[in-house]
Design a protein around this motif. Sequence first.
Motif, mmCIF file in Angstrom:
data_model
loop_
_atom_site.group_PDB
_atom_site.id
_atom_site.type_symbol
_atom_site.label_atom_id
_atom_site.label_comp_id
_atom_site.label_asym_id
_atom_site.label_seq_id
_atom_site.Cartn_x
_atom_site.Cartn_y
_atom_site.Cartn_z
ATOM 1 N N TYR A 87 -29.820 0.263 12.131
ATOM 2 C CA TYR A 87 -31.515 0.808 11.532
ATOM 3 C C TYR A 87 -31.992 -0.815 11.724
ATOM 4 C CZ TYR A 87 -35.619 3.906 10.881
ATOM 5 O OH TYR A 87 -36.641 3.923 10.989
ATOM 6 N N PHE A 88 -32.985 -1.126 12.023
ATOM 7 C CA PHE A 88 -33.795 -2.473 12.262
ATOM 8 C C PHE A 88 -35.183 -2.301 11.369
ATOM 9 C CE2 PHE A 88 -33.755 -1.924 16.358
ATOM 10 C CZ PHE A 88 -35.739 -1.483 16.274
ATOM 11 N N SER A 89 -35.854 -3.584 10.533
ATOM 12 C CA SER A 89 -37.163 -3.573 10.216
ATOM 13 C C SER A 89 -38.027 -4.311 11.457
ATOM 14 C CB SER A 89 -37.322 -4.353 8.989
ATOM 15 O OG SER A 89 -38.680 -4.498 8.609
ATOM 16 N N ILE A 90 -39.137 -3.202 11.711
ATOM 17 C CA ILE A 90 -39.741 -4.541 12.341
ATOM 18 C C ILE A 90 -40.603 -4.584 12.148
ATOM 19 C CG2 ILE A 90 -39.425 -2.545 14.407
ATOM 20 C CD1 ILE A 90 -42.339 -1.588 13.309
ATOM 21 N N SER A 91 -40.836 -5.743 10.606
ATOM 22 C CA SER A 91 -40.928 -6.443 10.045
ATOM 23 C C SER A 91 -40.411 -8.179 10.050
ATOM 24 C CB SER A 91 -41.735 -6.239 8.449
ATOM 25 O OG SER A 91 -42.315 -7.390 7.536
ATOM 26 N N PRO A 92 -41.446 -9.296 10.871
ATOM 27 C CA PRO A 92 -41.553 -10.459 10.633
ATOM 28 C C PRO A 92 -40.319 -10.963 9.189
ATOM 29 C CG PRO A 92 -43.070 -10.273 11.280
ATOM 30 C CD PRO A 92 -42.970 -8.997 11.115
ATOM 31 N N PHE A 93 -41.747 -10.970 7.790
ATOM 32 C CA PHE A 93 -41.364 -10.988 6.242
ATOM 33 C C PHE A 93 -39.908 -10.151 6.636
ATOM 34 C CE2 PHE A 93 -45.425 -10.935 8.148
ATOM 35 C CZ PHE A 93 -45.970 -11.920 8.127
ATOM 36 N N LYS A 94 -39.268 -9.009 6.467
ATOM 37 C CA LYS A 94 -38.379 -8.468 5.975
ATOM 38 C C LYS A 94 -36.929 -9.121 6.122
ATOM 39 C CE LYS A 94 -40.672 -4.906 3.579
ATOM 40 N NZ LYS A 94 -40.693 -3.906 4.500
ATOM 41 N N ARG A 95 -35.200 -8.696 5.195
ATOM 42 C CA ARG A 95 -34.712 -9.365 6.245
ATOM 43 C C ARG A 95 -34.407 -8.834 7.165
ATOM 44 N NH1 ARG A 95 -31.451 -13.431 2.982
ATOM 45 N NH2 ARG A 95 -32.675 -13.877 1.414
ATOM 46 N N ASP A 96 -33.565 -7.665 6.824
ATOM 47 C CA ASP A 96 -33.424 -7.393 7.473
ATOM 48 C C ASP A 96 -34.071 -6.891 9.208
ATOM 49 O OD1 ASP A 96 -34.890 -5.234 6.459
ATOM 50 O OD2 ASP A 96 -33.742 -3.594 6.543
ATOM 51 N N CYS A 97 -35.173 -7.969 9.563
ATOM 52 C CA CYS A 97 -35.856 -6.965 10.591
ATOM 53 C C CYS A 97 -35.188 -7.681 11.707
ATOM 54 C CB CYS A 97 -36.798 -8.345 10.698
ATOM 55 S SG CYS A 97 -36.662 -10.127 11.314
ATOM 56 N N CYS A 98 -35.730 -6.995 12.934
ATOM 57 C CA CYS A 98 -35.355 -7.447 14.372
ATOM 58 C C CYS A 98 -35.529 -9.318 15.571
ATOM 59 C CB CYS A 98 -35.074 -6.448 15.490
ATOM 60 S SG CYS A 98 -36.277 -6.158 16.041
ATOM 61 N N SER A 99 -34.404 -9.022 16.060
ATOM 62 C CA SER A 99 -34.893 -10.531 16.789
ATOM 63 C C SER A 99 -35.966 -10.317 17.434
ATOM 64 C CB SER A 99 -33.439 -10.659 16.980
ATOM 65 O OG SER A 99 -32.981 -10.138 18.800
ATOM 66 N N MET A 100 -36.202 -11.717 18.484
ATOM 67 C CA MET A 100 -37.173 -11.270 19.504
ATOM 68 C C MET A 100 -36.930 -10.554 20.573
ATOM 69 S SD MET A 100 -39.487 -14.595 19.930
ATOM 70 C CE MET A 100 -41.013 -14.513 19.183
ATOM 71 N N LYS A 101 -35.649 -10.362 20.875
ATOM 72 C CA LYS A 101 -34.700 -9.754 22.133
ATOM 73 C C LYS A 101 -34.357 -8.691 22.128
ATOM 74 C CE LYS A 101 -32.009 -9.783 25.385
ATOM 75 N NZ LYS A 101 -32.102 -7.871 25.547
ATOM 76 N N VAL A 102 -34.099 -8.362 20.707
ATOM 77 C CA VAL A 102 -34.079 -6.724 20.446
ATOM 78 C C VAL A 102 -35.829 -5.887 20.454
ATOM 79 C CG1 VAL A 102 -33.585 -4.549 18.738
ATOM 80 C CG2 VAL A 102 -32.263 -6.677 19.417
ATOM 81 N N ALA A 103 -36.471 -7.398 19.447
ATOM 82 C CA ALA A 103 -38.129 -5.978 19.616
ATOM 83 C C ALA A 103 -38.442 -5.698 20.745
ATOM 84 C CB ALA A 103 -38.783 -6.968 19.169
ATOM 85 N N THR A 104 -38.539 -7.075 22.395
ATOM 86 C CA THR A 104 -38.584 -6.851 23.811
ATOM 87 C C THR A 104 -38.463 -6.130 24.031
ATOM 88 O OG1 THR A 104 -39.056 -9.350 23.645
ATOM 89 C CG2 THR A 104 -38.881 -8.170 25.967
ATOM 90 N N ASP A 105 -36.517 -5.542 23.667
ATOM 91 C CA ASP A 105 -35.766 -4.257 24.562
ATOM 92 C C ASP A 105 -36.585 -3.135 23.615
ATOM 93 O OD1 ASP A 105 -34.043 -5.670 26.070
ATOM 94 O OD2 ASP A 105 -32.637 -5.064 24.552
ATOM 95 N N PHE A 106 -37.330 -2.708 22.620
ATOM 96 C CA PHE A 106 -37.710 -1.977 21.810
ATOM 97 C C PHE A 106 -39.393 -1.370 22.549
ATOM 98 C CE2 PHE A 106 -38.381 0.320 17.770
ATOM 99 C CZ PHE A 106 -38.589 1.734 17.947
ATOM 100 N N ILE A 107 -40.254 -2.073 22.900
ATOM 101 C CA ILE A 107 -41.415 -1.696 23.395
ATOM 102 C C ILE A 107 -41.157 -1.438 25.284
ATOM 103 C CG2 ILE A 107 -43.062 -3.259 23.853
ATOM 104 C CD1 ILE A 107 -42.693 -5.984 21.767
#
Length: 245
Positions: A87-107
């Motif tokens: 499970y990841f955070s979708i805030s780029p300000f959080k340490r456990d946020c996801c990568s760009m690639k994962v965000a693209t896949d999630f969208i």
Amino acid sequence: MNIELIEEEGELFLYVPSNKRFAEIKELLSKIKNDTINVVKVDRLSLDQMKLIWSLCNDYGELRGYTREEMREALENEFCNSKEIEYFSISPFKRDCCSMKVATDFIQFIIEHAIKHDYNLIVYEGKGDNRVAKRLQDISPDIRRYVIQCLLHKRCAVCGKLVEVDLHHWDSVASIGGYKHDDGLQTRFLPLCREHHTEFHNIGKDRFSNKWHIEGVMLSKNLVKKLKEVYPNHFQAFKEGKNDI
Ligand SMILES: [Zn+2]
Ligand SMILES: [Zn+2]
């Protein structure tokens, strides 16, 4: 939180989060010798990706009676389970946020999820007079996957309508010698409602794709097999087993 190093008119500025005390920052800086700085580039999702995920969850949640947080949590759980990732955070300000690639896949995952469940998401961008409605084909990271999902669920790829949707041959059927030679593998396809189908035949391929930012897609044998069940009268020349590798 991000730390930024910026050069302005020959001087270096280090911007740090305001929750750190100055003394703390100075102490850290005093430890730095020029030759021992490790520069680490971090791959994290962009602010635009975060905003898009929230807009999608907001709209999807409204249609289903959930808050955007509930929607995000439910979708992310499903997404992480299917990909077997943490499970990841979708805030780029959080340490456990996801990568760009994962965000693209999630969208892409959210968009396909909505199509599978017959919800027509429209995302709004900007505020006031600049507010514009964006259709799924405009925000899909992978337009081919978007069209395929529409094909499978008999959904107009332009407007999202679910009634009287036709399988339209993007390239002319005459060019392959007519419908009886159509095995689904020779031309591109796009699912269209009556209104958009008629429009296509009135204005032609080029004007249509310029207007709606969309084109037909080529199919694989596997997809033709699946789509034969959705559009039983199509692909008359497709024979299962024929040309199988
Ligand atoms: Zn339509
Ligand atoms: Zn047609």
